[in-house]
Design a protein around this motif. Structure first.
Motif, PDB file in Angstrom:
ATOM      1  N   PRO A  24      -9.517  43.094 -53.093  1.00  9.77           N
ATOM      2  CA  PRO A  24     -10.309  44.688 -53.126  1.00  9.77           C
ATOM      3  C   PRO A  24     -11.538  44.895 -54.055  1.00  9.77           C
ATOM      4  O   PRO A  24     -12.409  45.841 -53.861  1.00  9.77           O
ATOM      5  N   LEU A  25     -11.557  44.163 -55.180  1.00 11.68           N
ATOM      6  CA  LEU A  25     -12.669  44.024 -55.958  1.00 11.68           C
ATOM      7  C   LEU A  25     -14.019  43.780 -55.373  1.00 11.68           C
ATOM      8  O   LEU A  25     -15.028  44.407 -55.470  1.00 11.68           O
ATOM      9  N   VAL A  26     -13.916  42.452 -54.504  1.00 10.21           N
ATOM     10  CA  VAL A  26     -15.036  42.356 -53.742  1.00 10.21           C
ATOM     11  C   VAL A  26     -15.238  43.549 -52.493  1.00 10.21           C
ATOM     12  O   VAL A  26     -16.396  43.633 -52.256  1.00 10.21           O
ATOM     13  N   GLY A  27     -14.210  43.800 -52.126  1.00 10.96           N
ATOM     14  CA  GLY A  27     -14.563  45.077 -51.208  1.00 10.96           C
ATOM     15  C   GLY A  27     -15.200  46.195 -51.792  1.00 10.96           C
ATOM     16  O   GLY A  27     -16.381  46.689 -51.247  1.00 10.96           O
ATOM     17  N   ALA A  28     -15.040  46.569 -53.065  1.00 12.68           N
ATOM     18  CA  ALA A  28     -15.668  47.540 -53.728  1.00 12.68           C
ATOM     19  C   ALA A  28     -16.866  47.258 -54.242  1.00 12.68           C
ATOM     20  O   ALA A  28     -17.852  48.036 -53.723  1.00 12.68           O
ATOM     21  N   ALA A  29     -17.114  45.861 -54.517  1.00 12.74           N
ATOM     22  CA  ALA A  29     -18.792  45.540 -54.668  1.00 12.74           C
ATOM     23  C   ALA A  29     -19.551  45.561 -53.482  1.00 12.74           C
ATOM     24  O   ALA A  29     -20.759  46.139 -53.422  1.00 12.74           O
ATOM     25  N   VAL A  30     -19.264  45.080 -52.248  1.00 12.33           N
ATOM     26  CA  VAL A  30     -19.904  44.921 -51.025  1.00 12.33           C
ATOM     27  C   VAL A  30     -20.231  46.464 -50.713  1.00 12.33           C
ATOM     28  O   VAL A  30     -21.409  46.571 -50.308  1.00 12.33           O
ATOM     29  N   LEU A  31     -18.996  47.304 -50.576  1.00 13.54           N
ATOM     30  CA  LEU A  31     -19.431  48.678 -50.197  1.00 13.54           C
ATOM     31  C   LEU A  31     -20.402  49.475 -51.179  1.00 13.54           C
ATOM     32  O   LEU A  31     -21.143  50.217 -50.614  1.00 13.54           O
ATOM     33  N   LEU A  32     -20.513  49.117 -52.686  1.00 14.72           N
ATOM     34  CA  LEU A  32     -21.144  49.932 -53.373  1.00 14.72           C
ATOM     35  C   LEU A  32     -22.640  49.245 -53.455  1.00 14.72           C
ATOM     36  O   LEU A  32     -23.505  50.256 -53.612  1.00 14.72           O
ATOM     37  N   LEU A  33     -22.691  47.789 -53.434  1.00 14.35           N
ATOM     38  CA  LEU A  33     -24.046  47.449 -53.277  1.00 14.35           C
ATOM     39  C   LEU A  33     -24.578  47.492 -52.060  1.00 14.35           C
ATOM     40  O   LEU A  33     -26.081  47.429 -51.954  1.00 14.35           O
ATOM     41  N   GLY A  34     -23.745  47.405 -50.857  1.00 16.78           N
ATOM     42  CA  GLY A  34     -24.484  47.281 -49.688  1.00 16.78           C
ATOM     43  C   GLY A  34     -25.110  48.685 -49.132  1.00 16.78           C
ATOM     44  O   GLY A  34     -25.871  48.776 -48.374  1.00 16.78           O
ATOM     45  N   ARG A  37     -26.119  50.528 -45.648  1.00 16.27           N
ATOM     46  CA  ARG A  37     -25.794  49.699 -44.289  1.00 16.27           C
ATOM     47  C   ARG A  37     -24.738  49.441 -43.998  1.00 16.27           C
ATOM     48  O   ARG A  37     -24.226  49.050 -43.104  1.00 16.27           O
ATOM     49  N   THR A  38     -23.688  49.736 -44.929  1.00 14.79           N
ATOM     50  CA  THR A  38     -22.291  49.481 -44.825  1.00 14.79           C
ATOM     51  C   THR A  38     -21.375  50.614 -44.325  1.00 14.79           C
ATOM     52  O   THR A  38     -20.132  50.737 -44.217  1.00 14.79           O
ATOM     53  N   ASP A  39     -22.212  51.773 -44.121  1.00 11.33           N
ATOM     54  CA  ASP A  39     -21.447  53.020 -43.623  1.00 11.33           C
ATOM     55  C   ASP A  39     -20.596  52.765 -42.636  1.00 11.33           C
ATOM     56  O   ASP A  39     -19.524  53.483 -42.430  1.00 11.33           O
ATOM     57  N   LYS A  40     -21.138  52.150 -41.575  1.00 16.10           N
ATOM     58  CA  LYS A  40     -20.577  52.219 -40.130  1.00 16.10           C
ATOM     59  C   LYS A  40     -19.115  51.389 -40.328  1.00 16.10           C
ATOM     60  O   LYS A  40     -17.905  51.905 -39.784  1.00 16.10           O
ATOM     61  N   PHE A  41     -18.977  50.230 -41.164  1.00 16.65           N
ATOM     62  CA  PHE A  41     -17.751  49.813 -41.150  1.00 16.65           C
ATOM     63  C   PHE A  41     -16.973  49.852 -42.543  1.00 16.65           C
ATOM     64  O   PHE A  41     -15.942  48.893 -43.033  1.00 16.65           O
ATOM     65  N   GLY A  42     -17.691  50.587 -43.470  1.00 16.55           N
ATOM     66  CA  GLY A  42     -16.998  50.630 -44.805  1.00 16.55           C
ATOM     67  C   GLY A  42     -15.564  50.933 -44.830  1.00 16.55           C
ATOM     68  O   GLY A  42     -14.862  50.251 -45.404  1.00 16.55           O
ATOM     69  N   HIS A  43     -15.109  51.939 -44.027  1.00 17.47           N
ATOM     70  CA  HIS A  43     -13.494  52.395 -44.022  1.00 17.47           C
ATOM     71  C   HIS A  43     -12.950  50.966 -43.714  1.00 17.47           C
ATOM     72  O   HIS A  43     -11.943  50.818 -44.259  1.00 17.47           O
ATOM     73  N   LEU A  44     -13.271  50.311 -42.471  1.00 15.19           N
ATOM     74  CA  LEU A  44     -12.494  49.278 -42.152  1.00 15.19           C
ATOM     75  C   LEU A  44     -12.227  47.945 -42.935  1.00 15.19           C
ATOM     76  O   LEU A  44     -11.435  47.630 -43.234  1.00 15.19           O
ATOM     77  N   LEU A  45     -13.427  47.808 -43.752  1.00 16.31           N
ATOM     78  CA  LEU A  45     -13.635  46.680 -44.821  1.00 16.31           C
ATOM     79  C   LEU A  45     -12.560  47.197 -45.832  1.00 16.31           C
ATOM     80  O   LEU A  45     -11.668  46.466 -46.512  1.00 16.31           O
TER      81      LEU A  45
END
Lengths: 632, 501
Positions: A24-34, A37-45
């Motif tokens: 989940p930490l990686v999830g948070a990092a990807v969504l915050l730094l991304g 660009r990650t809006d589309k799949f953010g919730h799924l990730l």
């Protein structure tokens, strides 16, 4: 029975337990730094990471069950965190794995639910990033094998809570509530930190292994001090008196946040801390007594607040305070209470999350209306929400054979054996619970429609109702599963110890019957007032007692009078003193030598005088300070 | 290879080079390249440092004024090394952040960047100096570039602030000069070399007087309460980049000096004055935080938070336990990153809106989410949130102090609560709530600004979870310092045998 020794472990799912936190930490990092660009799949990730974390937890649990009970405390070393103070390591044992399963399972369901609940929010990706961050921090809190790493998780969940309460930060009320939650928690952390300092000064280690196994060698005075300081931390995080005031305001956050953080998991961290630090409290009777008093006071205060709230979320928040009060009370008793405290924590996690999400489903249908006086008769239009909510309701009031019946009544029975006064107060609390929860259900789902003209309620989509259904199944059966045959107490024993004699289950003991009678009386009273009679659209003024409860027992007023206003006054005084007092002297000096002109030549001409004056000033200050502290 | 002289030499040559470049843009790029070269060289030097080797490494010593035993002597131990690393990491970041800061006035842009490189050389020199007289020279000479950076490129009240800064510092410096000369003559060794002077002053009364001479200079520099009032003015008026170097590095010379000179040269006096210093530090921690809460100007607020933070550092130095001492040293580094990020991001905000006043903002998060997000991270580092490096150092200082001084440590921990108030309240007033009309068209961080913030945030996070590389270097140096003061750590009531603890 004493807790088992910790065995160093590697390999298998337990060896990879750090993945629970990392994913989940990686999830948070990807969504915050991304970013966008990650809006589309953010919730799924976000959902994927929470579920993956649950899978690791489940596999670790299975592996743990494969060991003999005495070998189920597995320590995993990761790396040296602060040389000389602490290593970063995890402890997978029956206590921590129970939390991991609760956090990741309920957490995953709430992630799924949030897909629907936050569907129209432009910042849904950020919401999932924060949820992932929360799950990671919460897992670090319960998996840490030492007090520093625990504290990292402890404040980490505080940060996630701050971000999520203030998620709609354009609303000043949300921003203020978020700040308040963080600051009140910091007051608790002040106690926890000093507790940790005391532990280090006493034991020269902060690892659970070293501290808890040697707690009996420390003096009872030291243990009492540590216990009380840890309790201050627990009060902040778990919204126990006198640090409870932030939780009701925290309802400003989106409802899934209230369900996950402010009902099922984070607010129970205080209970975890007390149970985990069991050997310290067992050597400090005074601290244990204070823990039980705090618990019983909060369980009553929360219940009373719950009776007076028209805001459905705030009524549930009062209820959460109250239920955690039960857990703290049980945890204060010691080994006899630990298993019930944690079992109730788990069943509460299910039925309270169920009801919070149910409340969210109602709000979703009613244009975000939270005032129950504008609800009514919703059982027909929202059948799934209604039935699942009803199950949660029956579970919390302790309807026979549902979850709360086993875990809450288990606490009441244990407390009654320990101390009759505390026991009867806990029974009284159950009666009030019967009243306020019935009031909530009647006002929301029964009676006449009192909807705003614009409201067109409808059942929520499947992505929101399925989590409700799954949680309500837990609310039905989990209590019996955990408590019957002392299953959970036996499982937990290697981690926290167990009483010499396992408790026997009495289906209808005198205490149990008295509890049931009071709960029934509370429910009937609520029916007369809010079911049968018409609910006025505007809250009646009520007696001074009603006002007392509505104003959260004047907790905020007290804080304002005792801390906020004197604090503001002190701040103004300090700023004035700094500008006029300390700085005034210097400016006078500078003016005397024409310093403000900025021309070096003139500065230099006044140099000797300034030098002499400055020495005089410095010497006077030093002499003054010396007189004050010289005798220390 | 003469590493330290090379570092300073490259900076000085770079400073000269900048003045020769014709065009401003080229001058900026040139400065950036020079500062990056210095950073690369420093990293190359740092990896060769062996933590458990000689106390002072990369030593170079040449006679400077043989008649008085003055040397050009430079070398680093673990403490000096991490502070030099801090300085050379901050300079390129500040260069990049200050890209347009010098353009507002009529002053030469090239001179500003040249001054930055001169200052860099001096910052390296002051931490590396092993000759007490050389240290004094750097200590005073550093004032000159900073004086001009504030006085020529600062805000509306820059002259007042610059002169106040200079006066305060010169006053302290003169006290130190007297003490340095007295130390030289009383020791009678005919040398200013630090290692030769350690242990020469045996008489306690003499130690006390000399201690005061050094200490007051350092207390003004740091600044410790009640010597702090120059800092809010200087920091608020200085350009954001200069403020970073002033608070982030120059002020550390004060706390560094306490640890290096006050403790080792005058151990008995240091122990005698410890109650006083701890008292001043604790007052500073609480007082600085309370005054910070009441500020209406962002930069002044950040300056006052530093008054509070310097209290933590000084307390850690004088607690004289390994944990507190190492924590205080680490605190000096982390505070540089943390306050650097705060000042620079506040600077970006102020540059956009043209006001330092908190009340002129509101709801910036909605229009500039990245700016707001990074500002929050910087703020959280200032309130020492676990997971960020500042937590590690603050936790070490408090834990280590608690071992010896329970009550001061408990009072200092109140600072943890106050920090949450001053940071989150400032954040709420500027970033949350409805978006103020005047900030509706505020642009978010541009690429250059992101490059400024990213390394700072990365450093705060990496050292927040893995401070070991820094602590491995700091620990032996602090232990060495404490053993020359001949203090030992307090023993626990219940000793628990732990491997590696």
């Amino acid at each position: 029975m004493e807790p088992a020794e910790i065995i160093q472990h590697s390999g298998g799912a337990i060896g990879a337990a750090w993945l629970m936190i990392a994913l989940p930490l990686v999830g948070a990092a990807v969504l915050l730094l991304g970013g966008r660009r990650t809006d589309k799949f953010g919730h799924l990730l976000g959902v994927l990471m929470a579920v993956a974390s649950f899978v690791v937890a489940a596999l670790s649990f299975v592996q743990l069950l494969g060991f003999a009970p005495g070998e189920r405390r597995r320590g995993i070393e990761l790396y040296e965190f602060i040389p000389g103070l602490a290593k970063m390591g995890l402890l997978v044992d029956p206590l921590s794995i129970s939390f991991c399963l609760l956090i990741t399972f309920v957490g995953s369901l709430i992630h799924v639910y949030s897909i629907g609940y936050m569907a129209h929010d432009p910042n849904r990706r950020r919401f999932f990033a924060y949820l992932n961050l929360f799950v990671a921090a919460m897992l670090l809190l319960v998996l840490a094998d030492n007090y520093v790493a625990l504290f990292v998780g402890w404040e980490g969940v505080g940060l996630a809570s701050y971000l999520l309460i203030g998620f709609w930060q354009h609303k000043p009320s949300a921003a203020t509530a978020a700040k308040k939650a963080f600051i009140v928690n910091r007051v608790g952390d002040f106690g926890l930190l000093i507790g940790i300092f005391t532990i280090f000064a006493t034991f020269h280690t902060l690892a659970f292994d070293g501290v808890l196994a040697n707690a009996d060698k420390a003096s009872s005075g030291t243990l009492t001090a540590i216990g009380l300081l840890l309790l201050v931390g627990a009060c902040g995080k778990s919204a126990q008196l006198p640090l409870q005031s932030w939780l009701l305001d925290a309802m400003e956050g989106p409802t899934p946040v209230s369900a996950l953080i402010h009902a099922a998991t984070m607010v129970t961290a205080g209970v975890y801390l007390i149970v985990r630090s069991g050997p310290i409290f067992q050597g400090a009777e005074t601290a244990q007594i204070v823990v039980t008093i705090v618990g019983v006071a909060t369980l009553l205060a929360g219940a009373i607040i719950g009776t007076a709230k028209d805001d459905i979320k705030k009524a549930l928040a009062g209820s959460t305070m109250s239920q955690i009060g039960y857990m703290v009370l049980a945890a204060g008793i010691g080994k006899a209470g630990y298993a019930f405290a944690i079992a109730h924590l788990i069943t509460h996690g299910f039925f309270k999350a169920d009801m919070f999400l149910g409340a969210g489903s109602v709000m979703h249908a009613m244009n975000d209306e939270v005032n129950m006086r504008k609800y009514g008769a919703l059982r027909k239009v929202m059948p799934v929400t209604f039935v699942t909510f009803l199950i949660g309701y029956l579970a919390i009031i302790g309807f026979p054979l549902l979850s709360g019946y086993f875990t809450k009544d288990g606490i009441i029975e244990t407390v009654m054996e320990h101390n009759a006064v505390l026991g009867w107060l806990a029974v009284l609390g159950a009666g009030i619970t019967g009243f306020y929860m019935s009031r909530l259900v009647f006002m929301t789902f029964f009676g006449a429609k009192r909807w705003e003209p614009t409201a067109h309620p409808h059942e929520s989509p499947a992505v929101m109702t399925w989590p409700l259904i799954i949680l309500s199944i837990g609310a039905i059966g989990l209590g019996a599963f955990l408590v019957l045959g002392n299953r959970f107490m036996t499982f937990l024993a290697p981690a926290v110890g167990a009483p010499e004699e396992m408790p026997a289950f009495h289906p209808f003991s005198p205490t149990g019957l008295a509890t049931l009678a009071l709960v029934a009386a509370g429910a009937v009273f609520a029916w007369l007032k809010y079911g049968r009679a018409e609910v006025p659209a505007l809250a009646p003024r009520g007696s001074f007692l009603t006002t007392f409860a509505r104003r959260d027992l004047y907790g905020d007023a007290l804080n304002e009078a005792l801390f906020m206003r004197p604090g503001q006054w002190l701040t103004r005084l300090a700023v004035f003193f700094d500008n006029r007092g300390v700085d005034g002297l210097v400016n006078g000096l500078a003016a005397g030598i024409g310093g403000t002109s900025g021309r070096l030549r003139r500065v230099q001409t006044g140099f000797v005088r300034s030098y002499a004056l400055s020495i005089f000033l410095g010497a006077a200050l030093l002499a003054g300070a010396w007189l004050v502290v010289g005798n220390l | 290879m003469p590493w330290l002289s090379t570092l300073m030499g490259v900076s000085v040559l770079g400073a000269l080079g900048v003045t020769l470049v014709r065009n401003d843009k080229l001058a900026k790029q040139f400065t950036l390249v020079v500062s990056l070269i210095v950073l690369a060289l420093t990293v190359a030097m740092a990896v060769q440092f062996s933590p458990n080797g000689d106390k002072f490494q990369f030593a170079e010593t040449y006679d400077w004024i043989p008649a008085f035993g003055v040397h050009y002597g430079v070398a680093v131990d673990g403490i000096a090394l991490v502070l030099i690393l801090l300085s050379v990491i901050l300079v390129p970041i500040v260069v990049l952040a200050s890209w347009h800061d010098a353009e507002a006035g009529k002053r030469s842009v090239r001179t500003y960047f040249s001054l930055l490189l001169v200052l860099e050389a001096m910052m390296i020199g002051v931490f590396a100096a092993t000759d007490v007289f050389l240290f004094y020279v750097f200590f005073e000479a550093m004032l000159i570039p900073m004086y001009f950076m504030i006085g020529s490129y600062g805000g509306a009240q820059r002259s007042y602030a610059a002169v106040k800064f200079l006066l305060y510092s010169l006053f302290g410096g003169l006290l130190m000069l007297v003490a340095v000369i007295a130390l030289y003559s009383i020791a009678g060794k005919g040398t200013f070399m630090f290692t030769d002077l350690v242990g020469t002053i045996q008489d306690v009364t003499t130690q006390k007087w000399l201690f005061l001479g050094f200490f007051i200079a350092f207390a003004i520099k740091a600044p410790l309460w009640p010597f702090h009032t120059w800092l809010p003015d200087a920091a608020a008026q200085a350009p954001a980049g200069a403020a970073v170097l002033l608070v982030g590095v120059l002020d550390k010379v004060g706390t560094y000096g306490m640890l290096r000179f006050c403790l080792e040269l005058f151990p008995d006096a240091a122990k005698f004055f410890t109650p006083l210093v701890i008292t001043l530090s604790v007052i500073g921690i609480v007082y600085g935080a309370i005054v910070a809460i009441g500020q209406t100007d962002m930069k002044r607020l950040i300056a006052y938070t530093s008054v509070s933070h310097f209290g933590f550092i000084a307390m850690g130095v004088f607690a004289m336990t390994t944990t507190a001492g190492a924590g205080a040293t680490l605190y000096m580094v982390n505070h540089g990153f943390s306050t650097g990020a705060l000042f620079l991001i506040a600077g970006f905000l102020i540059y956009r809106r043209g006001s330092q006043y908190i009340a002129d903002y509101g709801g910036v998060q909605k229009v500039a989410p990245i700016l707001a997000g990074t500002f929050l991270v910087a703020g959280l580092s200032s309130l020492s949130l676990p997971g960020l490096s500042t937590f590690v150092s603050e936790f070490m200082v408090l834990t280590g102090t608690f071992q010896r001084y329970v009550v001061p440590s408990v009072i200092a921990t109140v600072g943890v609560i106050l920090a949450a108030i001053y940071i989150l309240w400032m954040y709420q007033r500027t970033m949350n709530g409805p978006t103020a009309e005047s900030v509706k068209s505020l642009p978010d961080l541009n690429a250059r600004e992101k490059w400024v913030v990213a390394p700072l945030v990365a450093l705060l996070l990496v050292f927040g979870f893995y401070p070991k590389p820094l602590l491995d270097v700091i620990h032996p140096a602090v232990q060495d310092t404490l053993s020359s003061v001949s203090v030992t750590d307090p023993q626990p009531a219940v000793p628990v045998a732990q491997e590696g603890q």
